[in-house]
Motif scaffolding. Structure first.
Motif, PDB file in Angstrom:
ATOM      1  N   VAL A  26      32.164   6.704   8.689  1.00 23.50           N
ATOM      2  CA  VAL A  26      32.603   5.320   8.926  1.00 23.50           C
ATOM      3  C   VAL A  26      34.093   5.252   9.225  1.00 23.50           C
ATOM      4  N   PRO A  27      34.995   5.773   8.358  1.00 28.86           N
ATOM      5  CA  PRO A  27      36.411   5.752   8.722  1.00 28.86           C
ATOM      6  C   PRO A  27      36.730   6.600   9.954  1.00 28.86           C
ATOM      7  N   ALA A  28      35.999   7.706  10.141  1.00 31.20           N
ATOM      8  CA  ALA A  28      36.237   8.527  11.327  1.00 31.20           C
ATOM      9  C   ALA A  28      35.938   7.740  12.597  1.00 31.20           C
ATOM     10  N   LEU A  29      34.824   7.026  12.626  1.00 33.39           N
ATOM     11  CA  LEU A  29      34.468   6.208  13.792  1.00 33.39           C
ATOM     12  C   LEU A  29      35.444   5.041  13.949  1.00 33.39           C
ATOM     13  N   ALA A  30      35.906   4.491  12.827  1.00 30.58           N
ATOM     14  CA  ALA A  30      36.891   3.411  12.893  1.00 30.58           C
ATOM     15  C   ALA A  30      38.177   3.900  13.556  1.00 30.58           C
ATOM     16  N   GLY A  31      38.597   5.120  13.223  1.00 31.04           N
ATOM     17  CA  GLY A  31      39.788   5.688  13.850  1.00 31.04           C
ATOM     18  C   GLY A  31      39.610   5.897  15.340  1.00 31.04           C
ATOM     19  N   LEU A  32      38.433   6.373  15.748  1.00 33.57           N
ATOM     20  CA  LEU A  32      38.162   6.577  17.168  1.00 33.57           C
ATOM     21  C   LEU A  32      38.037   5.247  17.902  1.00 33.57           C
ATOM     22  N   PHE A  33      37.484   4.233  17.227  1.00 37.22           N
ATOM     23  CA  PHE A  33      37.420   2.899  17.828  1.00 37.22           C
ATOM     24  C   PHE A  33      38.824   2.357  18.081  1.00 37.22           C
ATOM     25  N   HIS A  34      39.722   2.596  17.155  1.00 42.69           N
ATOM     26  CA  HIS A  34      41.109   2.163  17.333  1.00 42.69           C
ATOM     27  C   HIS A  34      41.729   2.822  18.565  1.00 42.69           C
ATOM     28  N   LEU A  35      41.468   4.099  18.751  1.00 41.60           N
ATOM     29  CA  LEU A  35      41.979   4.804  19.933  1.00 41.60           C
ATOM     30  C   LEU A  35      41.408   4.180  21.203  1.00 41.60           C
ATOM     31  N   GLY A  36      40.096   3.917  21.215  1.00 40.26           N
ATOM     32  CA  GLY A  36      39.469   3.305  22.374  1.00 40.26           C
ATOM     33  C   GLY A  36      40.017   1.913  22.645  1.00 40.26           C
ATOM     34  N   TYR A  37      40.298   1.165  21.587  1.00 40.44           N
ATOM     35  CA  TYR A  37      40.857  -0.186  21.728  1.00 40.44           C
ATOM     36  C   TYR A  37      42.233  -0.125  22.389  1.00 40.44           C
ATOM     37  N   PHE A  38      43.054   0.823  21.947  1.00 39.95           N
ATOM     38  CA  PHE A  38      44.392   1.007  22.510  1.00 39.95           C
ATOM     39  C   PHE A  38      44.313   1.311  24.011  1.00 39.95           C
ATOM     40  N   VAL A  39      43.464   2.248  24.380  1.00 39.68           N
ATOM     41  CA  VAL A  39      43.309   2.599  25.795  1.00 39.68           C
ATOM     42  C   VAL A  39      42.745   1.413  26.574  1.00 39.68           C
ATOM     43  N   GLY A  40      41.805   0.687  25.953  1.00 40.15           N
ATOM     44  CA  GLY A  40      41.222  -0.476  26.606  1.00 40.15           C
ATOM     45  C   GLY A  40      42.243  -1.551  26.908  1.00 40.15           C
ATOM     46  N   LEU A  41      43.223  -1.740  26.032  1.00 35.88           N
ATOM     47  CA  LEU A  41      44.280  -2.716  26.280  1.00 35.88           C
ATOM     48  C   LEU A  41      45.035  -2.401  27.570  1.00 35.88           C
ATOM     49  N   PHE A  42      45.264  -1.113  27.789  1.00 36.28           N
ATOM     50  CA  PHE A  42      45.996  -0.697  28.993  1.00 36.28           C
ATOM     51  C   PHE A  42      45.244  -1.085  30.262  1.00 36.28           C
ATOM     52  N   PHE A  43      43.942  -0.852  30.280  1.00 37.82           N
ATOM     53  CA  PHE A  43      43.154  -1.152  31.482  1.00 37.82           C
ATOM     54  C   PHE A  43      42.889  -2.653  31.634  1.00 37.82           C
ATOM     55  N   LEU A  44      42.889  -3.363  30.530  1.00 33.13           N
ATOM     56  CA  LEU A  44      42.624  -4.805  30.581  1.00 33.13           C
ATOM     57  C   LEU A  44      43.855  -5.615  30.964  1.00 33.13           C
ATOM     58  N   TYR A  45      45.018  -5.075  30.672  1.00 37.42           N
ATOM     59  CA  TYR A  45      46.284  -5.809  30.825  1.00 37.42           C
ATOM     60  C   TYR A  45      46.483  -6.463  32.198  1.00 37.42           C
ATOM     61  N   PRO A  46      46.206  -5.780  33.308  1.00 37.60           N
ATOM     62  CA  PRO A  46      46.458  -6.407  34.620  1.00 37.60           C
ATOM     63  C   PRO A  46      45.476  -7.516  34.974  1.00 37.60           C
ATOM     64  N   HIS A  47      44.386  -7.638  34.252  1.00 38.04           N
ATOM     65  CA  HIS A  47      43.304  -8.533  34.664  1.00 38.04           C
ATOM     66  C   HIS A  47      43.094  -9.732  33.742  1.00 38.04           C
ATOM     67  N   ALA A  48      43.447  -9.600  32.476  1.00 34.93           N
ATOM     68  CA  ALA A  48      43.162 -10.652  31.497  1.00 34.93           C
ATOM     69  C   ALA A  48      44.283 -11.682  31.462  1.00 34.93           C
ATOM     70  N   PRO A  49      43.990 -12.932  31.106  1.00 35.74           N
ATOM     71  CA  PRO A  49      45.030 -13.956  30.984  1.00 35.74           C
ATOM     72  C   PRO A  49      45.966 -13.648  29.820  1.00 35.74           C
ATOM     73  N   LEU A  50      47.170 -14.189  29.894  1.00 37.14           N
ATOM     74  CA  LEU A  50      48.194 -13.891  28.886  1.00 37.14           C
ATOM     75  C   LEU A  50      47.747 -14.286  27.481  1.00 37.14           C
ATOM     76  N   TRP A  51      47.118 -15.456  27.352  1.00 35.90           N
ATOM     77  CA  TRP A  51      46.731 -15.912  26.010  1.00 35.90           C
ATOM     78  C   TRP A  51      45.762 -14.938  25.342  1.00 35.90           C
ATOM     79  N   LEU A  52      44.854 -14.359  26.148  1.00 39.08           N
ATOM     80  CA  LEU A  52      43.899 -13.406  25.597  1.00 39.08           C
ATOM     81  C   LEU A  52      44.597 -12.107  25.201  1.00 39.08           C
ATOM     82  N   MET A  53      45.522 -11.654  26.061  1.00 37.20           N
ATOM     83  CA  MET A  53      46.225 -10.412  25.760  1.00 37.20           C
ATOM     84  C   MET A  53      47.094 -10.548  24.508  1.00 37.20           C
ATOM     85  N   LEU A  54      47.650 -11.727  24.290  1.00 38.17           N
ATOM     86  CA  LEU A  54      48.465 -11.941  23.087  1.00 38.17           C
ATOM     87  C   LEU A  54      47.592 -11.852  21.835  1.00 38.17           C
ATOM     88  N   ILE A  55      46.407 -12.433  21.906  1.00 43.99           N
ATOM     89  CA  ILE A  55      45.484 -12.351  20.771  1.00 43.99           C
ATOM     90  C   ILE A  55      45.070 -10.906  20.520  1.00 43.99           C
TER      91      ILE A  55
END
Length: 319
Positions: A26-55
């Motif tokens: 469970v914590p191991a998968l949580a750590g990997l999910f955090h990594l995926g979330y971080f990378v996902g922010l990078f790819f989402l940044y050019p496309h998502a509205p500012l209010w969503l990116m701030l959240i």
């Protein structure tokens, strides 16, 4: 002190992958999910509205706090995997997700357990590099807001590397490798989208580490640095401890650092009466919200249980 009361139970498993229990998935998968979330922010940044990116950025900050104090913290004390190389690889993923070295965090955290947020000595120094008293005055804890916002800049990388070098276990190499791993990750992101790194990621990354230091402050503010069973302040909220893998049981953790997160609740039940006798401090809110606690001791007025305590010689400060 009754040895049976304070006895700790270690989990065992026949898993070929996990060292202690399959629940560490469970914590191991949580750590990997955090990594995926971080990378996902990078790819989402050019496309998502500012209010969503701030959240989403604010959520990332909260995840940094939860990762450091939940996943990463438990990984230090009870590495998840039987394989040393798999533990090293997981440490690299943690380092990229939080953008700091997991192995260097290990060195800082072990120093924390050697001092247990100790008071300044006659030279004005503390054993614990993270002690809330290290930059305080007149024997009092530092202001929580300066601790929260300035601690990020106080890490002594040279002292950390010196500590890793003493271990002679390859930790210095892996610590440096982890630094390179997250630095290269940020550099590549910078080359493709420098605005994401400078104006978006860095502020939320810094905020996440500030949240972590705020968490750490109230895990020790009002505790008793001279009494092992009262070295930490505990908070027993269910949701909070599920998210932070029972690091809310912080007095228990400092008393017995190797207790596995799956055994923490039972350990607390075993020593609860002893804790009450010794005046262990607890709060009702998550530690990050400790400043809202109605019974918070005022700075400049040390609690009687701290001022009157006699230093204990029965247990070592080391973990």
């Amino acid at each position: 002190m009754n040895a049976e009361v304070i006895r700790t139970e270690r989990p065992t498993t026949n898993s070929r992958l996990f060292a202690h229990t399959r629940w560490d998935a469970v914590p191991a998968l949580a750590g990997l999910f955090h990594l995926g979330y971080f990378v996902g922010l990078f790819f989402l940044y050019p496309h998502a509205p500012l209010w969503l990116m701030l959240i989403l950025g604010f959520i990332y900050s909260l995840m940094v706090n939860a990762n450091i104090n939940g996943v990463g913290h438990n990984f230090i004390h009870n590495p998840f995997f039987r394989s040393k190389i798999l533990n090293r690889i997981f440490g690299v993923t943690q380092s990229i997700a939080c953008c700091f070295s997991q192995t260097m965090y290990d060195a800082v955290h072990m120093q924390h357990h050697k001092g247990n947020s100790d008071h300044q000595d006659e030279k004005g120094d503390t054993i614990d590099w993270l002690s809330i008293y290290r930059h305080g005055h007149d024997g009092e804890a530092e202001n929580p807001w300066s601790y929260m916002f300035l601690s990020f800049f106080r890490d002594d990388v040279g002292a950390i590397r010196k500590e890793l070098r003493k271990r002679n276990s390859g930790d210095l190499f892996w610590g440096n490798l982890e630094l390179v791993a997250f630095a290269v990750t940020l550099f590549v992101m910078f080359l493709f989208n420098w605005r994401f790194v400078i104006f978006y990621f860095l502020p939320f990354w810094y905020l996440g580490h500030c949240f972590s230091y705020l968490n750490g402050y109230y895990r020790h503010y009002g505790a008793n640095p001279d009494k092992p069973i009262a070295w930490g302040v505990s908070s027993y909220g269910k949701i909070y401890n599920w998210l932070f893998f029972y690091n809310g049981y912080h007095a228990e953790h400092h008393f017995r650092p190797k207790v596995h997160w799956t055994k923490m609740e039972k350990f607390h039940q075993n020593i609860e009466d002893l804790q009450k006798q010794e005046g262990v401090r607890t709060i009702k809110r998550a530690h990050m919200l400790g400043f809202l606690d109605p019974d918070l001791p005022k700075r400049g007025e040390r609690g009687a249980h701290v001022g009157d305590a006699e230093p204990s010689t029965s247990l070592s400060r080391s973990s």
